[in-house]
Scaffold this motif. Sequence first.
Motif, short mmCIF file in Angstrom:
data_model
loop_
_atom_site.label_atom_id
_atom_site.label_comp_id
_atom_site.label_asym_id
_atom_site.label_seq_id
_atom_site.Cartn_x
_atom_site.Cartn_y
_atom_site.Cartn_z
N VAL A 58 -48.99 78.60 87.62
CA VAL A 58 -49.45 79.16 88.89
C VAL A 58 -50.95 79.38 88.92
N TRP A 59 -51.59 79.49 87.77
CA TRP A 59 -53.02 79.81 87.74
C TRP A 59 -53.91 78.58 87.72
N VAL A 60 -53.36 77.38 87.60
CA VAL A 60 -54.18 76.17 87.44
C VAL A 60 -54.99 75.85 88.69
N LYS A 61 -54.37 75.90 89.85
CA LYS A 61 -55.07 75.53 91.09
C LYS A 61 -55.90 76.67 91.67
N TYR A 62 -55.86 77.83 91.04
CA TYR A 62 -56.58 79.00 91.54
C TYR A 62 -58.03 78.97 91.06
N ARG A 63 -58.93 79.26 91.97
CA ARG A 63 -60.33 79.40 91.61
C ARG A 63 -60.87 80.62 92.31
N ARG A 64 -61.40 81.55 91.55
CA ARG A 64 -61.90 82.79 92.13
C ARG A 64 -63.31 82.61 92.63
N ASN A 65 -63.58 83.12 93.81
CA ASN A 65 -64.94 83.14 94.33
C ASN A 65 -65.67 84.31 93.70
N PHE A 66 -66.88 84.08 93.28
CA PHE A 66 -67.68 85.15 92.72
C PHE A 66 -69.13 84.93 93.11
N LYS A 67 -69.88 86.01 93.05
CA LYS A 67 -71.27 85.98 93.45
C LYS A 67 -72.13 85.54 92.28
N GLY A 68 -73.01 84.62 92.52
CA GLY A 68 -73.94 84.20 91.49
C GLY A 68 -73.51 82.92 90.79
N GLN A 69 -74.29 82.57 89.79
CA GLN A 69 -74.09 81.31 89.09
C GLN A 69 -72.98 81.38 88.06
N PHE A 70 -72.85 82.51 87.39
CA PHE A 70 -71.89 82.64 86.30
C PHE A 70 -70.75 83.57 86.70
N TYR A 121 -53.45 83.31 77.31
CA TYR A 121 -54.73 82.70 77.65
C TYR A 121 -55.76 83.78 77.97
N ASP A 122 -57.03 83.43 77.84
CA ASP A 122 -58.12 84.35 78.15
C ASP A 122 -58.08 84.71 79.63
N SER A 123 -58.43 85.95 79.95
CA SER A 123 -58.36 86.41 81.33
C SER A 123 -59.33 85.66 82.25
N ARG A 124 -60.39 85.10 81.69
CA ARG A 124 -61.32 84.33 82.52
C ARG A 124 -60.77 82.95 82.86
N ILE A 125 -59.74 82.51 82.14
CA ILE A 125 -59.10 81.22 82.44
C ILE A 125 -58.01 81.41 83.48
N ILE A 126 -57.17 82.42 83.28
CA ILE A 126 -56.05 82.62 84.20
C ILE A 126 -56.43 83.45 85.42
N ASN A 127 -57.57 84.14 85.38
CA ASN A 127 -58.14 84.87 86.51
C ASN A 127 -57.23 85.93 87.11
N LEU A 128 -56.45 86.62 86.29
CA LEU A 128 -55.65 87.73 86.80
C LEU A 128 -56.50 88.98 86.89
N CYS A 129 -56.19 89.83 87.86
CA CYS A 129 -56.87 91.13 87.91
C CYS A 129 -56.41 91.95 86.71
N ARG A 130 -57.19 92.96 86.35
CA ARG A 130 -56.90 93.71 85.13
C ARG A 130 -55.56 94.44 85.20
#
Length: 170
Positions: A58-70, A121-130
């Motif tokens: 479920v997390w593969v197609k997800y991309r989180r929007n964030f402010k800035g370059q990194f 997986y690392d939380s920055r890969i799967i992008n789940l909230c804490r």
Amino acid sequence: MISNITLSENEPSVETDDKNKKNHGDPAEDRRFPIDPEVSIRYMKSKAYKTTYGDEPVWVKYRRNFKGQFAPRKTRKSCVMSGFIATGNPCPICRDEYLVLDYTNVELLKQFIHPQTGEIYDSRIINLCRKKLLQLEVAIEKAKLYGLIKRQVPFRRYNYNEYYPDYKKN
């Protein structure tokens, strides 16, 4: 003015206050009434799930929007505030109300476990909230405790001839 509205015997009563009333336009953002884990397991086997996610996690197609370059080092604290989705881009579990992190929902939990190492997986890969990441960790440990998910312990073979030259194998 406070009014009590009883929905049914199974659902809790909802108290509304005129000054605290908020207009949440989309009823799909309402997360006050959680879905049963059995419904989530049936959803994972349904055609609707297959058309939405396919065979990928479920997390593969997800991309989180964030402010800035990194990307930020930590993910957001929670996507749901006071029972409603509070962000425009919620994490993969919060955006789909039928995905419930429970120790019995093994197929969902396995999507977040690395197949070679057996670690999450690392939380920055799967992008789940804490908040959901903590629920995921607890659900995985509970599933391992009950034996629903295997613990991966590496099996090592040693060549004792390197350590003991006189050793002979029977």
